[in-house]
Design a protein around this motif. Structure first.
Motif, mmCIF file in Angstrom:
data_model
loop_
_atom_site.group_PDB
_atom_site.id
_atom_site.type_symbol
_atom_site.label_atom_id
_atom_site.label_comp_id
_atom_site.label_asym_id
_atom_site.label_seq_id
_atom_site.Cartn_x
_atom_site.Cartn_y
_atom_site.Cartn_z
ATOM 1 N N LEU A 4 0.827 -1.202 0.000
ATOM 2 C CA LEU A 4 0.000 0.000 0.000
ATOM 3 C C LEU A 4 0.867 1.259 0.000
ATOM 4 O O LEU A 4 0.638 2.194 -0.771
ATOM 5 N N VAL A 5 1.888 1.290 0.881
ATOM 6 C CA VAL A 5 2.754 2.470 0.972
ATOM 7 C C VAL A 5 3.519 2.686 -0.332
ATOM 8 O O VAL A 5 3.622 3.811 -0.834
ATOM 9 N N PHE A 33 4.693 9.242 5.469
ATOM 10 C CA PHE A 33 3.651 9.545 4.501
ATOM 11 C C PHE A 33 2.311 9.593 5.221
ATOM 12 O O PHE A 33 2.116 8.921 6.242
ATOM 13 N N THR A 34 1.404 10.376 4.687
ATOM 14 C CA THR A 34 0.047 10.410 5.214
ATOM 15 C C THR A 34 -0.918 10.074 4.091
ATOM 16 O O THR A 34 -1.002 10.796 3.097
ATOM 17 N N SER A 57 2.935 5.934 -2.631
ATOM 18 C CA SER A 57 4.066 6.856 -2.717
ATOM 19 C C SER A 57 4.743 6.820 -4.089
ATOM 20 O O SER A 57 5.537 7.697 -4.418
ATOM 21 N N ARG A 58 4.456 5.794 -4.869
ATOM 22 C CA ARG A 58 4.994 5.630 -6.220
ATOM 23 C C ARG A 58 6.503 5.393 -6.244
ATOM 24 O O ARG A 58 7.158 5.610 -7.265
ATOM 25 N N HIS A 59 7.070 4.961 -5.119
ATOM 26 C CA HIS A 59 8.483 4.595 -5.108
ATOM 27 C C HIS A 59 8.751 3.750 -3.871
ATOM 28 O O HIS A 59 7.889 3.613 -3.004
ATOM 29 N N ILE A 60 9.934 3.160 -3.806
ATOM 30 C CA ILE A 60 10.317 2.377 -2.631
ATOM 31 C C ILE A 60 10.918 3.354 -1.623
ATOM 32 O O ILE A 60 11.994 3.911 -1.860
ATOM 33 N N PRO A 61 10.250 3.602 -0.522
ATOM 34 C CA PRO A 61 10.686 4.653 0.406
ATOM 35 C C PRO A 61 11.939 4.269 1.188
ATOM 36 O O PRO A 61 12.265 3.097 1.338
ATOM 37 N N GLU A 62 12.599 5.298 1.685
ATOM 38 C CA GLU A 62 13.782 5.120 2.508
ATOM 39 C C GLU A 62 13.385 5.067 3.983
ATOM 40 O O GLU A 62 12.317 5.528 4.378
#
Length: 299
Positions: free
Chosen positions: A252-253, A267-268, A257-262
């Protein structure tokens, strides 16, 4: 002149029919829907009350009816136990170790693999295994685990829960292994998984709450990335969207977010706050989820 008037009346009738037909069709379907499922949905929604004093039992029954109607729209891939959380046994282990592993597991049915975990050669039922142990009378070297195991049953991950429920009934089985279009093992699905989609979590003395979820004093939750959104929604009455493009909270994240987060990114989405706590290569391992109304430790 009479012919011209007739043509005008005929044209007017055709135009009126053209513009009024969609409305008439909508009205007919509203009164008498062609789809029985939609008729039931309409009946359920029309009798839905926002009264806070409505009995909890009635709300639960209405929720169950909606869930039954949704069985054809949910796939086994969305409710399965992911292979990371499966308990499997190496068929080449000594018989004593296999028996010990079966007794230590909280599950009744355990897949057997050989050479590599993707190569499932059977499914052993703990009750059948114990029966063979009793027959062997302590002579474990005579125990042939493959003879005790049943043939594995593989189903595509795109199978709807309604079709899978009917297949379980037809085969009189409760357990199936889920594979993708290439035949790779994805996880397993049980009859209980489908029933829980209708009635909610079914717990017994061996069950625990959703694995991989840890409540925090500030009202947030530390969640493993592989926990499914559906499990979280059921456990905590959340309403996070459960899209076909993902099934897990990490999915979901990443999707939103449209990317692999660090690690450390926040994010909200949908009123929830997500903080990335741990990542390994391209996989999000751990997320802090703060539902609406929970305290924010960073503030």
């Amino acid at each position: 002149m009479l012919i011209a008037e007739t043509l005008i009346v005929l044209a007017a009738g055709i135009l009126l029919g053209f513009f009024l037909y969609p409305g008439a069709l909508w009205l007919r379907r509203r009164i008498r829907p062609d789809d029985p499922g939609e008729a039931l949905r309409s009946a359920i929604e029309e009798h839905t009350s926002d009264d806070a004093g409505e009995a909890a039992e009635i709300k639960q029954e209405r929720k169950m009816l909606r869930s039954i109607l949704d069985l054809a729209e949910v796939t086994v891939g969305e409710v399965m136990t992911h292979r990371r959380h499966m308990v499997m046994i190496d068929a080449d282990l000594p018989a004593t170790e296999i028996v010990d592993a079966a007794l230590a597991s909280p599950f009744t049915r355990l897949p057997l693999w050989r050479d590599e975990p993707d190569n499932i050669i059977g499914v052993v039922h703990a009750k059948s295994l114990l029966r063979e142990v009793r027959v062997a009378r302590g002579k474990m070297e005579t125990l042939d685990i493959e003879e005790v195991a049943s043939q594995p049953w593989f189903v595509p991950d795109a199978t709807s829960l309604l079709d899978q429920l009917q297949a379980f009934r037809a085969r009189r089985e409760h357990f199936a292994l889920v594979v993708d279009e290439y035949g790779s093992l994805l996880g397993l699905v049980t009859l209980e998984d489908i029933l829980e989609e209708i009635v909610g979590d079914i717990t017994d003395e061996l069950d625990t709450h959703v694995a991989g979820v840890f409540a925090q004093p500030d009202g947030s939750y530390i969640v493993d990335g592989t926990v499914t959104v559906r499990d979280l929604n059921r456990e905590f009455d959340w309403e996070l969207p459960d899209e076909t493009d993902y099934s897990t909270i990490a999915g979901l994240v990443i999707y939103e977010s449209r990317h692999i987060p660090e690690v450390g990114q926040t994010f909200t989405f949908f009123g929830f706050r997500f903080e990335i706590l741990k990542r390994q290569r391209h996989q999000v391992l751990t997320i802090r989820v703060m539902p609406p109304g929970s305290a924010n430790p960073s503030e």
